[in-house]
Design an enzyme around this catalytic site. Structure first.
Site, PDB file in Angstrom:
ATOM      1  N   ASP A 192       0.847  -1.200   0.000  1.00  0.00           N
ATOM      2  CA  ASP A 192       0.000   0.000   0.000  1.00  0.00           C
ATOM      3  C   ASP A 192       0.881   1.248   0.000  1.00  0.00           C
ATOM      4  O   ASP A 192       1.786   1.394   0.834  1.00  0.00           O
ATOM      5  CB  ASP A 192      -0.897  -0.017   1.246  1.00  0.00           C
TER       6      ASP A 192
ATOM      7  N   HIS B  75      -4.847  14.614  -9.787  1.00  0.00           N
ATOM      8  CA  HIS B  75      -5.255  13.212  -9.926  1.00  0.00           C
ATOM      9  C   HIS B  75      -4.465  12.492 -11.019  1.00  0.00           C
ATOM     10  O   HIS B  75      -4.088  11.327 -10.885  1.00  0.00           O
ATOM     11  CB  HIS B  75      -6.760  13.163 -10.214  1.00  0.00           C
TER      12      HIS B  75
ATOM     13  N   ASP C 114      -2.340   9.082 -10.930  1.00  0.00           N
ATOM     14  CA  ASP C 114      -2.463   7.946 -11.867  1.00  0.00           C
ATOM     15  C   ASP C 114      -1.103   7.526 -12.398  1.00  0.00           C
ATOM     16  O   ASP C 114      -0.793   6.338 -12.506  1.00  0.00           O
ATOM     17  CB  ASP C 114      -3.357   8.325 -13.049  1.00  0.00           C
TER      18      ASP C 114
ATOM     19  N   GLU D  43      -4.873   2.529  -4.157  1.00  0.00           N
ATOM     20  CA  GLU D  43      -3.401   2.583  -4.161  1.00  0.00           C
ATOM     21  C   GLU D  43      -2.840   1.363  -3.460  1.00  0.00           C
ATOM     22  O   GLU D  43      -1.764   1.364  -2.913  1.00  0.00           O
ATOM     23  CB  GLU D  43      -2.939   3.905  -3.531  1.00  0.00           C
TER      24      GLU D  43
HETATM   25  N1  LIG Z   1      -5.081   9.384  -8.772  1.00  0.00           N
HETATM   26  C1  LIG Z   1      -5.778   8.407  -8.235  1.00  0.00           C
HETATM   27  N2  LIG Z   1      -6.097   8.410  -6.953  1.00  0.00           N
HETATM   28  C2  LIG Z   1      -6.787   7.383  -6.432  1.00  0.00           C
HETATM   29  C3  LIG Z   1      -7.206   6.305  -7.218  1.00  0.00           C
HETATM   30  N3  LIG Z   1      -7.865   5.422  -6.425  1.00  0.00           N
HETATM   31  C4  LIG Z   1      -7.853   5.946  -5.174  1.00  0.00           C
HETATM   32  N4  LIG Z   1      -7.192   7.139  -5.155  1.00  0.00           N
HETATM   33  C5  LIG Z   1      -6.939   8.000  -4.073  1.00  0.00           C
HETATM   34  O1  LIG Z   1      -6.048   7.410  -3.151  1.00  0.00           O
HETATM   35  C6  LIG Z   1      -6.207   8.032  -1.942  1.00  0.00           C
HETATM   36  C7  LIG Z   1      -6.143   7.063  -0.809  1.00  0.00           C
HETATM   37  O2  LIG Z   1      -6.120   7.829   0.382  1.00  0.00           O
HETATM   38  P1  LIG Z   1      -6.102   7.182   1.730  1.00  0.00           P
HETATM   39  O3  LIG Z   1      -6.977   5.988   1.868  1.00  0.00           O
HETATM   40  O4  LIG Z   1      -6.346   8.291   2.742  1.00  0.00           O
HETATM   41  O5  LIG Z   1      -4.662   6.685   1.945  1.00  0.00           O
HETATM   42  P2  LIG Z   1      -3.288   7.408   1.877  1.00  0.00           P
HETATM   43  O6  LIG Z   1      -3.419   8.870   1.584  1.00  0.00           O
HETATM   44  O7  LIG Z   1      -2.396   6.679   0.940  1.00  0.00           O
HETATM   45  O8  LIG Z   1      -2.762   7.254   3.315  1.00  0.00           O
HETATM   46  P3  LIG Z   1      -2.211   5.935   3.937  1.00  0.00           P
HETATM   47  O9  LIG Z   1      -2.620   4.796   3.147  1.00  0.00           O
HETATM   48  O10 LIG Z   1      -2.790   5.942   5.290  1.00  0.00           O
HETATM   49  O11 LIG Z   1      -0.724   6.109   3.973  1.00  0.00           O
HETATM   50  C8  LIG Z   1      -7.564   8.785  -1.987  1.00  0.00           C
HETATM   51  O12 LIG Z   1      -7.337  10.183  -2.043  1.00  0.00           O
HETATM   52  C9  LIG Z   1      -8.177   8.313  -3.299  1.00  0.00           C
HETATM   53  O13 LIG Z   1      -8.943   9.321  -3.923  1.00  0.00           O
HETATM   54  C10 LIG Z   1      -6.882   6.332  -8.596  1.00  0.00           C
HETATM   55  O14 LIG Z   1      -7.206   5.446  -9.372  1.00  0.00           O
HETATM   56  N5  LIG Z   1      -6.174   7.387  -9.062  1.00  0.00           N
END
Ligand SMILES: Nc1nc2c(ncn2[C@@H]2O[C@H](COP(=O)(O)OP(=O)(O)OP(=O)(O)O)[C@@H](O)[C@H]2O)c(=O)[nH]1
Length: 570
Positions: free
Chosen positions: A436, A449, A453, A479
């Site tokens: 992760d 965004h 990606d 992610e």
């Molecule tokens: N650009 C992009 N962002 C994504 C995608 N799928 C999920 N996200 C973003 O990934 C982020 C995940 O955030 P969190 O669950 O808070 O996790 P994090 O910021 O990595 O924090 P930790 O995992 O706690 O370290 C969110 O802002 C989602 O919008 C994607 O396909 N593309």
């Protein structure tokens, strides 16, 4: 009794007598029977040949009653023969050929053509002296009769057709069958054959004429199939004949014409269904084959040569040729299906073939083993399904691929995990990990965004490169990525994943805006090994728990989880 007037005034009576003597000797020797009749007295003089034929004793200058001749005629001929005689006697005719049958000496029946001429007339214009020459036509009539009998047993018409240098054409002989075929009588076309040509279908007439011409020029057998129009009806006939050229430049053909309408109809129907089948097979991309396992022979329809990339003109198909073309990895499958067909009747197999140019095609074979045929024969179809297979494979690929990163998706990961736990045995070693990205939200927030990606794409590709063949790496969430490491123990897995974690952390990312400073990312990895009593949820739970632990511990670390301990930081 007055003798006929001397018809040769330049000769003396003695010379005429001498000529007559000579003529008579010649006729006697050649057995030509003659008679002359003095009509007013009805006294008849015959030569020795006629006397012999009639069974009479002969003396020169002896007269016989004309009745002798009439009585020799068969009753059924007498009336018509005498009718002609009456016309000659009356002076209405000068010459006539009279045909009749007579009973000759020893009771033999003969057919005679009597060529009668009036030599002199009386003052009233009636015949005075007449003479007749008998020609024995018995053999000719018998031969004709025999020919007619034979012809009546032969289908169609047998004939002689003659073509003269001036273009005239006729049928000097045609059996009675000509009426049934052309609707014309044999004697009508014996001097002028145009009625036969008129009956030929206008569209075929020229073709028939030129085929005759060709046969005449080459003196090769004539063969032609054409249509005949009779009223509303059109019939097909086939003719064949042998040509001959005589000394006068007249061509004669001797041959036979038969009605082939039924055969032709069947042939046309067969041809039509063959074309329809061929077309249907083309549309369906379908080839038809027949394999004889007893002889090794194989028949292929044209389409199969196309499918196998082989040339119809130079390649002779056989079962071994087919087996050589089958992809080696699929041959066992094909042979097994053939054996199955012998037991259960149906051969249904999808396999690959390799063309001579090396290209690989997918084919679907469907066949029936016909147990009612005593031979070892399989009859079936083959269809090129390469495009369909490529499409299916593409669909299959898409259904297990993550659209953004190109690595496997969650569905595939879960399928593989399910298989892993179901088939797991105590001797199996496998590790499941969750990878992760840390603080990924900030990347989105800071650079947008699209940048997020791009990071996901790059990290996925990078991770894929670090793994071993057989390891499975999939994007399981936003992610978050999942890993299945086969034949790996805990220590090895920890070491490898920690090395990867370090490499990931060393990667430098340049924001696409170009204005910002490069940045780095880190990842936290939770992992566990698979136990015999695990299901996929229990495995994922432990790996997830370890990951959660790692995040809490400050991220950028690899955490090992086991049944007992909550987590173990690497
Ligand atoms: N650009 C992009 N962002 C994504 C995608 N799928 C999920 N996200 C973003 O990934 C982020 C995940 O955030 P969190 O669950 O808070 O996790 P994090 O910021 O990595 O924090 P930790 O995992 O706690 O370290 C969110 O802002 C989602 O919008 C994607 O396909 N593309």
């Amino acid at each position: 009794m007055p003798l006929p007037k001397n018809p040769y005034p330049d000769l003396s009576d003695a010379q005429v007598r001498e000529q007559l003597q000579w003529l008579e000797t010649m006729m006697t020797r050649s057995k030509v029977a003659t008679w002359k009749l003095h009509r007013p007295s009805m006294k008849m003089f015959i030569n020795s040949a006629l006397a012999e034929l009639l069974g009479q004793s002969w003396q020169r200058e002896q007269s016989y009653p004309f009745e002798l001749l009439v009585e020799a005629m068969h009753a059924e001929c007498r009336h018509s023969a005498m009718a002609v005689m009456q016309q000659l006697w009356a002076g209405d005719l000068e010459h006539a050929d009279v045909i009749f049958r007579v009973t000759a000496a020893h009771g033999q029946a003969r057919t005679i053509r009597d060529t009668v001429s009036v030599i002199s007339h009386d003052r009233q214009g009636q015949a005075e002296w007449l003479t007749g020459v008998w020609i024995d036509m018995t053999d000719t009539v018998m031969a004709h009769h025999r020919l007619e009998r034979i012809a009546s047993t032969v289908p169609g018409v047998i004939y002689q057709f003659s073509m003269y240098p001036d273009g005239r054409m006729c049928f000097p002989y045609a059996s009675a069958g000509i009426k049934a075929i052309y609707g014309v009588d044999a004697d009508v076309v014996s001097t002028d054959g145009s009625a036969v040509f008129d009956a030929i279908h206008p569209a075929d007439r020229e073709r028939v004429r030129s085929s005759i011409q060709q046969s005449a020029e080459s003196l090769q057998p004539w063969f032609c199939e054409y249509r005949i129009v009779r009223g509303e009806q059109t019939r097909w006939v086939a003719g064949n004949a042998m040509p001959e050229l005589d000394a006068e430049g007249v061509y004669h053909w001797f041959g036979q014409i038969v009605d082939t309408t039924l055969d032709k109809q069947r042939e046309l129907e067969l041809e039509e269904s063959r074309i329809t089948l061929k077309r249907a097979q083309e549309i369906a991309e379908l080839g038809y084959w027949k394999a004889n396992f007893a002889t090794g022979e194989l028949y292929w329809s044209d389409k199969i040569y196309d499918i196998f990339g082989l040339d119809k003109d130079t390649v002779k198909p056989s079962i071994s040729l087919f087996q050589q073309a089958v992809h080696p990895d699929d041959l066992a499958l094909v042979l097994a299906s053939e054996q199955q067909a012998k037991k259960f009747g149906t051969h249904d197999v999808v396999h690959r073939i390799i063309r001579p140019d090396g290209s690989v095609r997918w084919v679907h074979e469907l066949a029936d083993y016909n147990q009612y045929i005593h031979e070892d024969i399989l009859i079936g179809t083959v269809r090129d399904i390469t495009e369909q297979k490529i499409y299916e494979q593409e669909l299959e690929r898409l259904s297990i691929t993550d659209e953004l990163t190109g690595v496997y998706n969650r569905r595939y990961f879960m399928q593989q995990l399910e298989q892993l736990v179901v088939r797991f045995t105590p001797s199996t070693q496998a590790v499941v990990a969750i990878f992760d990205i840390d603080y990924f939200k900030q990347i989105n927030d800071n650079y947008g965004h699209a940048e997020g990606d791009a990071v996901l794409r790059r990290l996925a590709q990078f991770m894929q490169q670090q793994l071993r063949p057989g390891d499975i790496f999939a994007r399981t969430g936003g992610e978050e990525f999942g890993l299945l490491l086969h034949r790996t123990n805990a220590a090895d897995a920890k070491r490898r994943l920690n090395a990867i974690r370090i490499l990931v952390n060393e990667l430098e990312f340049v924001p696409s805006t170009g204005t910002e400073q490069p940045y780095r990312v880190s990842a936290t990895i939770g992992l566990t090994n698979v136990h015999v009593d695990d299901d996929k949820d229990s495995v994922l739970y432990r790996a997830d728990h370890a990951l959660y632990f790692g995040k809490n511990k400050g991220r950028n670390c690899v955490i090992w989880a086991d049944d007992e301990a909550d987590a173990d930081v690497v």
